[in-house]
Design a protein around this motif. Structure first.
Motif, PDB file in Angstrom:
ATOM      1  N   GLN A 123     -31.191  65.398 131.766  1.00 46.41           N
ATOM      2  CA  GLN A 123     -32.082  65.735 130.650  1.00 46.41           C
ATOM      3  C   GLN A 123     -33.479  66.099 131.139  1.00 46.41           C
ATOM      4  OE1 GLN A 123     -29.846  63.222 130.474  1.00 46.41           O
ATOM      5  NE2 GLN A 123     -28.561  64.185 128.915  1.00 46.41           N
ATOM      6  N   VAL A 124     -33.942  65.427 132.193  1.00 44.76           N
ATOM      7  CA  VAL A 124     -35.238  65.787 132.768  1.00 44.76           C
ATOM      8  C   VAL A 124     -35.182  67.183 133.377  1.00 44.76           C
ATOM      9  CG1 VAL A 124     -36.932  65.192 134.553  1.00 44.76           C
ATOM     10  CG2 VAL A 124     -35.966  63.401 133.111  1.00 44.76           C
ATOM     11  N   GLN A 150     -35.481  69.531 130.575  1.00 43.49           N
ATOM     12  CA  GLN A 150     -36.851  69.537 130.068  1.00 43.49           C
ATOM     13  C   GLN A 150     -37.780  70.330 130.991  1.00 43.49           C
ATOM     14  OE1 GLN A 150     -38.474  67.998 127.258  1.00 43.49           O
ATOM     15  NE2 GLN A 150     -36.371  67.924 126.484  1.00 43.49           N
ATOM     16  N   ARG A 151     -37.692  70.064 132.279  1.00 43.82           N
ATOM     17  CA  ARG A 151     -38.634  70.649 133.234  1.00 43.82           C
ATOM     18  C   ARG A 151     -38.285  72.098 133.599  1.00 43.82           C
ATOM     19  NH1 ARG A 151     -40.469  66.787 131.676  1.00 43.82           N
ATOM     20  NH2 ARG A 151     -41.552  68.459 130.655  1.00 43.82           N
ATOM     21  N   GLY A 162     -36.784  72.521 127.894  1.00 45.71           N
ATOM     22  CA  GLY A 162     -36.304  71.573 126.898  1.00 45.71           C
ATOM     23  C   GLY A 162     -35.130  72.062 126.085  1.00 45.71           C
ATOM     24  N   THR A 163     -34.583  73.224 126.427  1.00 44.48           N
ATOM     25  CA  THR A 163     -33.419  73.739 125.704  1.00 44.48           C
ATOM     26  C   THR A 163     -32.149  73.281 126.395  1.00 44.48           C
ATOM     27  OG1 THR A 163     -34.657  75.716 125.040  1.00 44.48           O
ATOM     28  CG2 THR A 163     -32.240  75.811 124.900  1.00 44.48           C
ATOM     29  N   PRO A 164     -31.295  72.556 125.698  1.00 41.98           N
ATOM     30  CA  PRO A 164     -30.093  72.048 126.365  1.00 41.98           C
ATOM     31  C   PRO A 164     -29.083  73.156 126.623  1.00 41.98           C
ATOM     32  CG  PRO A 164     -30.011  71.529 124.034  1.00 41.98           C
ATOM     33  CD  PRO A 164     -31.372  72.128 124.290  1.00 41.98           C
ATOM     34  N   SER A 220     -27.900  67.095 121.379  1.00 45.39           N
ATOM     35  CA  SER A 220     -29.321  67.340 121.142  1.00 45.39           C
ATOM     36  C   SER A 220     -29.676  66.935 119.723  1.00 45.39           C
ATOM     37  CB  SER A 220     -29.671  68.823 121.353  1.00 45.39           C
ATOM     38  OG  SER A 220     -28.985  69.641 120.410  1.00 45.39           O
ATOM     39  N   VAL A 243     -33.576  69.380 121.050  1.00 46.14           N
ATOM     40  CA  VAL A 243     -34.054  68.666 122.238  1.00 46.14           C
ATOM     41  C   VAL A 243     -32.894  67.892 122.840  1.00 46.14           C
ATOM     42  CG1 VAL A 243     -35.632  66.896 123.103  1.00 46.14           C
ATOM     43  CG2 VAL A 243     -36.378  68.493 121.326  1.00 46.14           C
ATOM     44  N   ASP A 294     -38.977  58.045 122.432  1.00 40.73           N
ATOM     45  CA  ASP A 294     -38.510  59.258 123.133  1.00 40.73           C
ATOM     46  C   ASP A 294     -39.548  59.841 124.086  1.00 40.73           C
ATOM     47  OD1 ASP A 294     -35.853  59.525 122.318  1.00 40.73           O
ATOM     48  OD2 ASP A 294     -36.400  60.527 120.448  1.00 40.73           O
ATOM     49  N   LYS A 353     -39.082  62.300 127.326  1.00 43.76           N
ATOM     50  CA  LYS A 353     -39.150  63.761 127.344  1.00 43.76           C
ATOM     51  C   LYS A 353     -40.287  64.273 128.225  1.00 43.76           C
ATOM     52  CE  LYS A 353     -37.617  64.028 122.505  1.00 43.76           C
ATOM     53  NZ  LYS A 353     -38.045  64.405 121.131  1.00 43.76           N
TER      54      LYS A 353
END
Length: 630
Positions: free
Chosen positions: A288-289, A292-293, A297-299, A421, A425, A459, A462
């Protein structure tokens, strides 16, 4: 029609494997945990007269509440006799599950627990234990207790109006072993109790060392001690053999018992073990990081995850036999790189895939990072040079990633799929976010279901950078004393070895949650500490199971349509591994020649004892004799 007791799958009673095991129907011949043909019960030992002056046998009625008092901390809270055909409930509301034979249920509370505000997750009256005793005539002189899943915390185990151990009841009724389960010292009120780590933080935000100790080791030790004492009092003789059977957290608990309380069990079956707890669970937040990075942040979508994993299977599933098997036998040999696969890359990234499932170059690189595992700076080498798989961590690698071909979008607990998500997110696996919050002692980092007086989960995971997540991993290791050595990674097994006990551990090579390399890492360290692989294998053996997921079932995806057949790998049969363990303990037959078959019995393969791997000798690829372990 009321349903009979379920045959328990591998005892993964909660969330680390929430969606992966479905209980089958228990017949009169019974069944138990994960692996292999049904265990033949031992011939019940003949009843012997108790010695002169011995206390009267415990009865399955209210008298047991005062008759069983092994120490000042232990209280019997519920005693209930179920006859064959009785509905298993304590509140008068039919559960639809009936007892397959006569069984006695005893619930215990073992204090002192942890005082505090009544509504605080960190407040506990003690360790809840539920013990199931077969009838006098049915007992096979074995004890077989079950491990838990996730953070455990099953509220039904200590409750006076609920039954928490249907799997333990099935073992007692079906195979005739005394069985037990424990909440490990806390009972969560959360909808999914085993993903809730709130119990481990005091209301003031400090580490709850008491409940960490109960969760890490004391709860399972007390379950072993009290189950043995109840059996001795109920049957007026000691158990002949005592076994631990657990997977995931249950596997960690089994290793902890071998390391800390080696006298508790004669044999331990530990699967897909959650040893290296703080390292691998922190690393579960890494995907997930990465999203995000690196991906704003789009899965990644479920279709994208399926495409890239299926492509990996088809690229690597013929390495063993030269034919597409539909699953990967040796993840170490698979160096598939989606960033170099034009059939996966979108046309805008120089590929040929124009579907919605295509991956951009950035997305393909993100998948490579997820497969490689957590690093301090979010980097990952090219797969051609290093895929991050094996018993030894690379210099920049904090923990391993999942193997290529493993399903990255399995449904189940929140965050179990990397495609999960909320409002676009990525949603993390809640246990991972909770553990990182505990490592950093900041509840706001967790998901909102983490409850604490200083602040609930908000959360804030994030916003973590790669360096901050690496710091969380470092903090988890530094807090091992406060966390009651939760990692269960001490390689010194001398006391367990010296008492003649046996440990059999297994790990699916397509585990969707716990990378199998962590078990190999521990096994190699144990071999070094215990005088080498040959010396270790006299009492501790490890088997790796291709394509198996988290504790049970197929964990890999199907390969590409038209290229690879549907995944149908050989897996351990119901109770196969437990039978292998009991044969090792009771007959001295070491588990080194097991053969697995697939669901329709069309494919058989040998199960190799680490560090050996399966090798193809030639001939019919569906037959076990065409392969060897080398």
């Amino acid at each position: 029609m009321p349903k009979p007791l379920p045959t328990p799958p591998i005892p993964i009673s909660a969330v680390l494997c929430l969606s992966l095991a479905a209980a089958a129907v228990l017949t009169a011949c019974g069944g138990s945990s994960s692996s292999g043909p049904a265990v033949l019960p031992l011939v019940p030992a003949p009843a012997t007269a108790p010695p002169a002056g011995a206390p009267l046998a415990l009865a399955c009625d209210e008298s047991l509440k005062t008759a069983f008092k092994p120490d000042a901390d232990t209280t019997v809270t519920v005693v209930k006799q179920f006859r064959k055909g009785d509905d298993l409930n304590l509140d008068g509301k039919a559960s639809g599950t009936v007892a397959a034979s006569d069984v006695c249920m005893v619930k215990l509370n073992v204090g002192p627990g942890h005082a505090g505000p009544a509504d605080a997750p960190s407040t506990s009256p003690g360790i809840g234990i539920e013990v199931w005793l077969p009838s006098q005539a049915s007992w096979n002189s074995r004890i077989r207790v079950l491990g838990g899943g996730g953070f455990v915390g099953d509220a039904g185990i200590g409750a006076k109006t609920q039954i928490g151990g249907a799997n333990a009841a099935a073992i007692a009724a079906g195979e005739g072993s005394v069985s037990a389960v424990t909440d490990a010292g806390h009972a969560s009120k959360a909808p999914l109790p085993s993903v809730d780590g709130s119990f481990a933080m005091n209301p003031d935000g400090t580490v709850n060392t008491t409940l960490w100790t109960d969760f890490a080791s004391r709860g399972i030790h007390q379950m072993a001690v009290k189950a043995k004492a109840l059996a001795a009092g109920f049957y007026q003789r000691d158990a002949k053999y005592a076994y631990w059977d657990g997977c995931s957290t249950g596997g960690r608990q089994g290793h902890m018992q071998a390391q800390v309380n080696p006298d508790d069990f004669d044999g331990i079956l530990a699967g897909n073990s959650a040893i290296n707890w703080t390292s691998f669970i922190t690393a579960e937040l890494y995907p997930q990081v990465v999203m995000q990075r690196d991906l704003g942040g789009t899965p990644l979508t479920a279709d994208q995850l399926s495409l890239v994993s299926s492509s990996a299977v088809s690229a690597c599933d013929s390495a063993l036999t030269g034919q597409h098997d539909g699953f990967i036998s040796d993840p170490a040999a698979c160096k598939y790189d989606p960033a170099q696969d034009k059939t996966v890359l979108c046309t805008a990234s120089g590929g040929t895939n124009a579907t919605a499932a295509c991956l951009s170059t950035a997305q393909a690189q993100a998948v490579n990072k997820i497969w490689y595992g957590q690093t301090r700076d979010g980097s990952a080498p090219a797969p051609a040079s290093d895929i991050g798989y094996g018993a030894t961590l690379a210099s920049n690698q904090l923990w391993y990633g999942l193997t290529r071909g493993t399903a990255l979008n399995s449904p189940g607990a929140p965050g179990f799929s990397l495609a999960d998500s909320v409002a676009g997110v990525p949603m993390p696996f809640h246990i991972a976010a909770h553990q990182v919050a505990l490592n950093l002692q900041d509840p706001t980092i967790a998901t909102p279901d983490f409850i604490n007086a200083t602040g609930n989960g908000a959360d804030k995971w994030k916003g973590l950078s790669y360096a901050q997540l690496a710091n969380a991993s470092d903090r988890g290791k530094a807090l091992q004393t406060a966390f009651a050595n939760i990692n269960a990674d001490n390689p010194d097994l001398a006391r367990f070895r010296d008492r003649g006990a046996k440990l059999l551990t297994y790990h699916g090579l397509a585990d969707q949650l716990i990378p199998s390399s962590g078990t190999a890492n521990y096994y190699e360290r144990a071999a070094k500490a215990m005088g080498g692989i040959d010396a270790l294998q006299k009492f501790y053996r490890y088997v790796e199971i291709p394509a198996m997921g988290h504790c049970a079932g197929v964990g890999s995806v199907n390969g590409l349509a038209g290229t690879s057949p549907t995944a149908n790998p050989p897996l351990p049969a119901q109770n196969q591994l437990f039978t292998a363990l009991t044969d090792w303990v009771e007959k001295g037959i070491a588990p080194d020649s097991m053969v697995m078959q697939n669901a329709d019995r069309s494919l058989a393969r040998p199960l190799c004892t680490y560090p050996k791997k399966i090798a193809y000798l030639g001939g019919d690829v569906s037959k076990a004799e065409s392969f060897a372990c080398r």
